[in-house]
Design a protein around this motif. Structure first.
Motif, PDB file in Angstrom:
ATOM      1  N   ASP A 128       1.137  -1.052   0.318  1.00 31.72           N
ATOM      2  CA  ASP A 128       0.222   0.279  -0.292  1.00 31.72           C
ATOM      3  C   ASP A 128       0.776   1.279   0.065  1.00 31.72           C
ATOM      4  OD1 ASP A 128      -2.932   1.597  -0.382  1.00 31.72           O
ATOM      5  OD2 ASP A 128      -1.589   1.796   2.209  1.00 31.72           O
ATOM      6  N   ALA A 129       1.898   0.481   0.727  1.00 32.41           N
ATOM      7  CA  ALA A 129       2.775   1.912   0.776  1.00 32.41           C
ATOM      8  C   ALA A 129       4.094   2.244   0.778  1.00 32.41           C
ATOM      9  CB  ALA A 129       2.306   3.977   1.587  1.00 32.41           C
ATOM     10  N   ILE A 130       4.816   3.174   0.836  1.00 34.13           N
ATOM     11  CA  ILE A 130       6.531   2.683   1.953  1.00 34.13           C
ATOM     12  C   ILE A 130       6.849   4.013   2.238  1.00 34.13           C
ATOM     13  CG2 ILE A 130       8.690   2.338   0.898  1.00 34.13           C
ATOM     14  CD1 ILE A 130       8.222   0.524  -1.032  1.00 34.13           C
ATOM     15  N   GLU A 131       6.770   4.119   3.662  1.00 28.57           N
ATOM     16  CA  GLU A 131       7.068   5.857   3.785  1.00 28.57           C
ATOM     17  C   GLU A 131       7.819   4.734   5.240  1.00 28.57           C
ATOM     18  OE1 GLU A 131       3.622   8.320   4.018  1.00 28.57           O
ATOM     19  OE2 GLU A 131       2.409   6.086   5.060  1.00 28.57           O
ATOM     20  N   GLY A 132       8.374   6.510   5.994  1.00 32.96           N
ATOM     21  CA  GLY A 132       9.063   5.930   7.177  1.00 32.96           C
ATOM     22  C   GLY A 132      10.115   4.845   7.999  1.00 32.96           C
ATOM     23  N   GLY A 133      10.521   4.409   6.557  1.00 33.51           N
ATOM     24  CA  GLY A 133      11.429   3.234   6.664  1.00 33.51           C
ATOM     25  C   GLY A 133      10.788   1.846   7.026  1.00 33.51           C
ATOM     26  N   GLN A 134       8.986   2.049   6.067  1.00 36.18           N
ATOM     27  CA  GLN A 134       8.578   1.225   6.376  1.00 36.18           C
ATOM     28  C   GLN A 134       7.249   0.709   4.871  1.00 36.18           C
ATOM     29  OE1 GLN A 134       6.051   1.254   9.858  1.00 36.18           O
ATOM     30  NE2 GLN A 134       7.404   1.841  11.277  1.00 36.18           N
ATOM     31  N   VAL A 135       7.288  -0.780   5.062  1.00 38.12           N
ATOM     32  CA  VAL A 135       6.505  -0.685   3.746  1.00 38.12           C
ATOM     33  C   VAL A 135       5.175  -1.598   4.629  1.00 38.12           C
ATOM     34  CG1 VAL A 135       6.230  -2.519   2.460  1.00 38.12           C
ATOM     35  CG2 VAL A 135       8.837  -1.981   3.228  1.00 38.12           C
ATOM     36  N   ALA A 136       3.651  -1.188   3.954  1.00 37.42           N
ATOM     37  CA  ALA A 136       2.662  -1.265   4.326  1.00 37.42           C
ATOM     38  C   ALA A 136       1.904  -2.428   3.196  1.00 37.42           C
ATOM     39  CB  ALA A 136       2.240   0.648   4.660  1.00 37.42           C
ATOM     40  N   PHE A 137       1.169  -3.104   3.788  1.00 32.61           N
ATOM     41  CA  PHE A 137       0.535  -4.070   3.472  1.00 32.61           C
ATOM     42  C   PHE A 137      -0.542  -4.408   3.067  1.00 32.61           C
ATOM     43  CE2 PHE A 137       5.195  -5.959   3.936  1.00 32.61           C
ATOM     44  CZ  PHE A 137       5.638  -5.736   2.356  1.00 32.61           C
ATOM     45  N   LYS A 138      -1.137  -4.487   2.796  1.00 30.74           N
ATOM     46  CA  LYS A 138      -3.194  -4.535   2.671  1.00 30.74           C
ATOM     47  C   LYS A 138      -3.149  -5.945   1.680  1.00 30.74           C
ATOM     48  CE  LYS A 138      -5.339   0.008   3.331  1.00 30.74           C
ATOM     49  NZ  LYS A 138      -6.042   0.818   3.364  1.00 30.74           N
ATOM     50  N   SER A 139      -4.180  -6.913   2.642  1.00 31.60           N
ATOM     51  CA  SER A 139      -4.524  -8.488   1.989  1.00 31.60           C
ATOM     52  C   SER A 139      -5.648  -8.058   1.961  1.00 31.60           C
ATOM     53  CB  SER A 139      -4.130  -8.874   1.724  1.00 31.60           C
ATOM     54  OG  SER A 139      -4.611  -9.311   3.862  1.00 31.60           O
ATOM     55  N   PHE A 140      -6.451  -9.492   0.960  1.00 31.68           N
ATOM     56  CA  PHE A 140      -7.449  -9.211   0.701  1.00 31.68           C
ATOM     57  C   PHE A 140      -8.230 -10.581   0.144  1.00 31.68           C
ATOM     58  CE2 PHE A 140      -6.758  -4.618   0.016  1.00 31.68           C
ATOM     59  CZ  PHE A 140      -7.654  -3.693   0.149  1.00 31.68           C
ATOM     60  N   ALA A 141      -9.701 -11.052   1.161  1.00 30.95           N
ATOM     61  CA  ALA A 141      -9.839 -12.107   1.067  1.00 30.95           C
ATOM     62  C   ALA A 141     -11.429 -12.051   1.070  1.00 30.95           C
ATOM     63  CB  ALA A 141      -8.805 -13.605   2.418  1.00 30.95           C
ATOM     64  N   PHE A 142     -12.183 -13.168   0.490  1.00 33.11           N
ATOM     65  CA  PHE A 142     -13.905 -13.207   0.870  1.00 33.11           C
ATOM     66  C   PHE A 142     -13.839 -15.059   1.693  1.00 33.11           C
ATOM     67  CE2 PHE A 142     -12.434 -10.336  -2.871  1.00 33.11           C
ATOM     68  CZ  PHE A 142     -13.346  -9.464  -2.624  1.00 33.11           C
ATOM     69  N   VAL A 143     -15.175 -14.499   1.632  1.00 34.65           N
ATOM     70  CA  VAL A 143     -15.466 -15.298   2.787  1.00 34.65           C
ATOM     71  C   VAL A 143     -17.274 -15.418   1.535  1.00 34.65           C
ATOM     72  CG1 VAL A 143     -14.327 -16.052   4.657  1.00 34.65           C
ATOM     73  CG2 VAL A 143     -16.103 -14.108   4.583  1.00 34.65           C
ATOM     74  N   SER A 144     -18.272 -16.107   2.554  1.00 31.71           N
ATOM     75  CA  SER A 144     -19.461 -16.748   2.137  1.00 31.71           C
ATOM     76  C   SER A 144     -20.521 -15.319   2.856  1.00 31.71           C
ATOM     77  CB  SER A 144     -19.596 -18.230   2.454  1.00 31.71           C
ATOM     78  OG  SER A 144     -19.420 -18.357   3.583  1.00 31.71           O
ATOM     79  N   GLY A 145     -19.934 -14.997   3.478  1.00 27.45           N
ATOM     80  CA  GLY A 145     -20.998 -13.784   3.860  1.00 27.45           C
ATOM     81  C   GLY A 145     -20.855 -13.228   4.823  1.00 27.45           C
ATOM     82  N   PRO A 146     -21.314 -12.189   5.073  1.00 31.34           N
ATOM     83  CA  PRO A 146     -20.305 -11.111   6.039  1.00 31.34           C
ATOM     84  C   PRO A 146     -20.446 -11.952   7.392  1.00 31.34           C
ATOM     85  CG  PRO A 146     -21.643  -9.353   5.119  1.00 31.34           C
ATOM     86  CD  PRO A 146     -22.491 -11.393   4.796  1.00 31.34           C
TER      87      PRO A 146
END
Length: 780
Positions: free
Chosen positions: A731-749
């Motif tokens: 998602d971003a590279i800032e402040g000496g860090q790597v920001a990750f975002k992951s997504f997955a789906f399930v059968s319902g909320p």
């Protein structure tokens, strides 16, 4: 008034007879007062009888017919008295003619004149005697016809009150009329025997013997062989299913009814062809033949439902002990019903007095009540024996209600009979028996139709496979076709049962509402309402609501589960049908009450003012509920968010919607809130739930290893869907860090939170094992 007229007519006839008997001989020869001449009396009675016949041809009430009957009795007695006076005169003239001897050529003129005068007097007397006898016979026929019409009018009057069987007046009246009724019975029997042709009896004996032999063959060996053939075919050729069991029960009933009914009809036609039936006995024979056919149906129906000794084939959910206890009652019902019809129709054919008809109705009513009480006592004893072993259910509740209704009917019948309402007691007891017969037959047909339709039109049946391959119907559609066909046929059966219940073996039920409703009228604001209309409206409303509930239960339990609709759509269909059923039941009740559509419109327009002010919120919620059911922006099973509350929709009713929130409590929201305000439906377009996980790692982290670990964690979790596939992004590279975002789906909320927690647990464990360090994200 009737009693006074009867006594007055009898006294007038007695006075006339005494006058004729005490008249001097000279008057009989024409030398006295013309009023005492029997021939003049016959002429006067002929004119009186013509007036009676003309009046009897009109539509008079019971009192007028009773007066005409008494006048006809007076005419008949006067005619017989005149004939009794004229016959000795005819004998005397014949003796004088015999004294003169044979007429010769040289007969003296005075002897010839005397012979001519005697011949003229003899012709006049003979003609008068014949006219008197014919007048007496015609008077008797008219009396019988009037008595029959009076008794039929009495039997049609359901609420006619007579003397109670506990009253001495009834027994005194019976003592006065029993001799006349026995005489009428004797005349009926003698006339029936005399009118039988006296020709060669050999053909009649042959026909009757052949008919009786064929009838016995149909009732005994033919029926037994047909039942056995049907059972063997069901066992050997029909696959084991519910349809085989119900079809065999129906076969037993059809075979038993048709063979017996055909035997009775055959005997009737043989008697009619042989000349054994007369004008008076033919209607009685027809009624008894029809009753015997109905009795054979009752016996066959009992045998087909009970199936004593064949528990696995029995349709009724009763034990073997209960079946054995009830096995004798179908036959007893058939015999007592035949006995009752024989007495009532026999009394009508004989033309007994009204008192005799009252005694017959009392006897039949008490007999029917005794039969009903006997059956109810047996059922009560059996239920007490099985009470601890059987669990309460809808069937036991229905049986309890039916038993209670039968007890009430018997109690009302007995009380009405003791109060003198014999016709109402007879009607109610007969209606109770007829209702039980129709209910048993309806139960059998409903079970048979449902079993046959659902079996023949199942996806695995031969017909189902043919429809699937030949017409391209899906297997679920084949099942739906069977359910719909079953529903149509069962509705037709219920309608037929309702028509049969409206008039049991007579017109009593058809006129009951009219007689009750014609007693009084109530006028309110221009509306004229009678008690009978109120009763019909209550019955219509009750029947309409019961039918609506039955249709909704059928939709919820049978038809909708066989469709591809989701639970929300099923609820919408079921709820809309129930609303429509309630509205139709209300209109039906108003129509039965005598309120037309135009008056209903006036009432609705008047109520609209009150609705606009006092019931505005309720109306708004009701209309909103209909919109929710029709447009379905929110349906059962959806996950919605209203303000800060989030939960699953459990129920949509006419006024509000119930939402179950995560703490297991229920949030009740007015339907107008769901229509007028903004809500978030997280499962409207796509029922899938999305998991989003964000984390940060040092800048020197192995991003490929992080991606591989996260995708592996998602793959190992069973609730994460493979499609759409999980993904991970920087998602971003800032402040000496790597920001990750992951997504997955399930059968319902609903499973997002638990699945996300499980992924967090495994993610921390795997990252620590692989040496991947996580850092806190930079402050915003």
């Amino acid at each position: 008034m009737i009693r006074a007229t009867r006594h007055g007519g009898f006294l007038a006839a007695l006075f006339l007879c005494l006058t004729l008997l005490l008249a001097p001989p000279a008057a009989a020869q024409g030398g006295g007062d013309a009023a005492s001449d029997p021939v003049v009396a016959l002429d006067r009675q002929t004119d009186e009888f013509a007036a009676i016949t003309k009046a009897a041809a009109g539509n008079g009430d019971v009192a007028q017919k009773a007066e005409l009957r008494d006048r006809a009795m007076a005419v008949g007695m006067a005619a017989n008295a005149a004939v009794a006076l004229l016959e000795p005169q005819l004998v005397a003239i014949d003796a004088r003619i015999a004294e003169l001897g044979e007429a010769g050529d040289a007969e003296a003129p005075d002897i010839k004149a005397q012979r001519d005068k005697l011949a003229e007097d003899r012709g006049r007397l003979d003609s008068a005697i014949k006219r008197g006898r014919l007048l007496a016979a015609d008077a008797k026929d008219t009396i019988d016809q009037l008595i029959q019409e009076i008794n039929e009018a009495f039997n049609r009057d359901t609420f006619k009150r007579v003397a109670s069987p506990l009253s001495p007046e009834l027994w005194r009246a019976g003592a006065r009329t029993i001799d006349d009724d026995l005489a009428r019975l004797g005349d009926f029997i003698r006339f029936s025997l005399v009118t039988i042709s006296a020709s060669d009896p050999a053909p009649r004996i042959t026909v009757m013997s052949a008919a009786l032999a064929l009838a016995l063959f149909l009732i005994l060996p033919a029926r037994r062989r047909l039942r056995l053939a049907g059972r063997n075919f069901a066992i050997a050729q029909v696959p084991a299913s519910r349809a085989r069991r119900s079809g065999l029960a129906l076969w037993f009933v059809v075979v038993g009814t048709l063979t017996s009914a055909l035997a009775f009809v055959l005997v009737y036609f043989a008697m009619n062809w042989s000349g054994l039936l007369t004008r008076g006995t033919r209607p009685l024979a027809e009624a008894l033949t029809a009753t015997a056919a109905v009795g054979s149906f009752v016996i066959s129906l009992g045998a087909g439902l009970l199936l004593v000794g064949q528990t696995s084939w029995r349709l009724l959910p009763i034990s073997e002990a209960a079946a054995r206890r009830l096995r004798s009652y179908p036959g007893l019902t058939a015999v007592l019903t035949f006995f009752g019809v024989f007495l009532v129709e026999g009394a009508r054919a004989v033309g007994v007095s009204q008192t005799g008809a009252i005694f017959v109705n009392y006897l039949v009513a008490f007999t029917y009540c005794g039969l009903i009480v006997s059956v109810l006592v047996s059922l009560s004893r059996q239920r007490r024996l099985e009470g601890e072993a059987r669990e309460p259910s809808a069937q036991t509740t229905l049986v309890t209600l039916a038993t209670l209704a039968a007890w009430i009917a018997v109690a009302v019948s007995l009380i009405a009979a003791l109060q003198g309402y014999v016709n109402f007691a007879l009607f109610l007891s007969r209606q109770t028996i007829w209702t039980a017969i129709v209910a048993a037959a309806t139960y059998l047909l409903l079970v048979v139709v449902d079993d046959l339709c659902t079996t023949l039109f199942s996806a695995e049946s031969r017909i189902g496979r043919s429809l699937h391959t030949g017409l391209g119907l899906r297997k679920t559609q084949v099942g739906q076709l069977g359910v719909v066909l079953s529903a149509i046929l069962r509705i037709a059966i219920l309608v037929l049962a309702a028509l049969l219940l409206s008039g049991p073996l007579g017109p009593g039920a058809s006129s009951l509402f009219y007689q009750f409703g014609s007693t009084a009228e109530i006028t309110v604001g221009g509306f004229t309402i009678v008690p009978g209309a109120i009763l019909k409206a209550m019955v219509a409303l009750t029947v309409g609501i019961l039918l609506m509930r039955a249709v909704r239960r059928w939709l919820d339990e049978r038809f909708l589960p066989a469709t591809d609709l989701d639970p929300g759509a099923r609820n919408s269909v079921s709820t809309i049908v129930s609303y429509a059923g309630i509205i139709l039941a209300g209109f039906w009740a108003l129509s039965a009450l005598g309120i037309g559509v135009e008056r209903i419109a006036l009432v609705v327009s008047a109520l609209s003012v009150g609705i606009g002010f006092g019931l505005q919120a309720i109306t708004q919620n009701f209309v909103s509920g209909l919109i929710l059911l029709a447009e379905r922006p929110v349906k059962i099973g959806d996950t919605v968010r209203i303000g800060t509350d989030e939960g699953d929709v459990k129920r949509i009713s006419v006024r509000s919607t119930e939402i179950q929130i995560p703490d297991r409590s229920t949030l009740i929201v007015p339907n107008s809130e769901l229509i007028t305000k903004t809500i978030r439906n997280m499962t409207l377009a796509n029922p899938l739930g999305r998991i989003q996980i964000a984390f940060s790692a040092p800048l020197d982290v192995d991003v490929s290893a992080v991606k591989r670990l996260m995708l592996d964690i998602y793959a190992r979790n069973e609730t994460v869907l493979a499609e759409p596939a999980p993904s991970i992004f920087i998602d971003a590279i800032e402040g000496g860090q790597v920001a990750f975002k992951s997504f997955a789906f399930v059968s319902g909320p609903r499973v997002v939170y638990s699945t996300r927690s499980a992924i967090f647990f495994e993610m921390l464990e795997r990252f620590r094992a692989e040496g991947v360090h996580l850092v806190a994200p930079p402050a915003a």
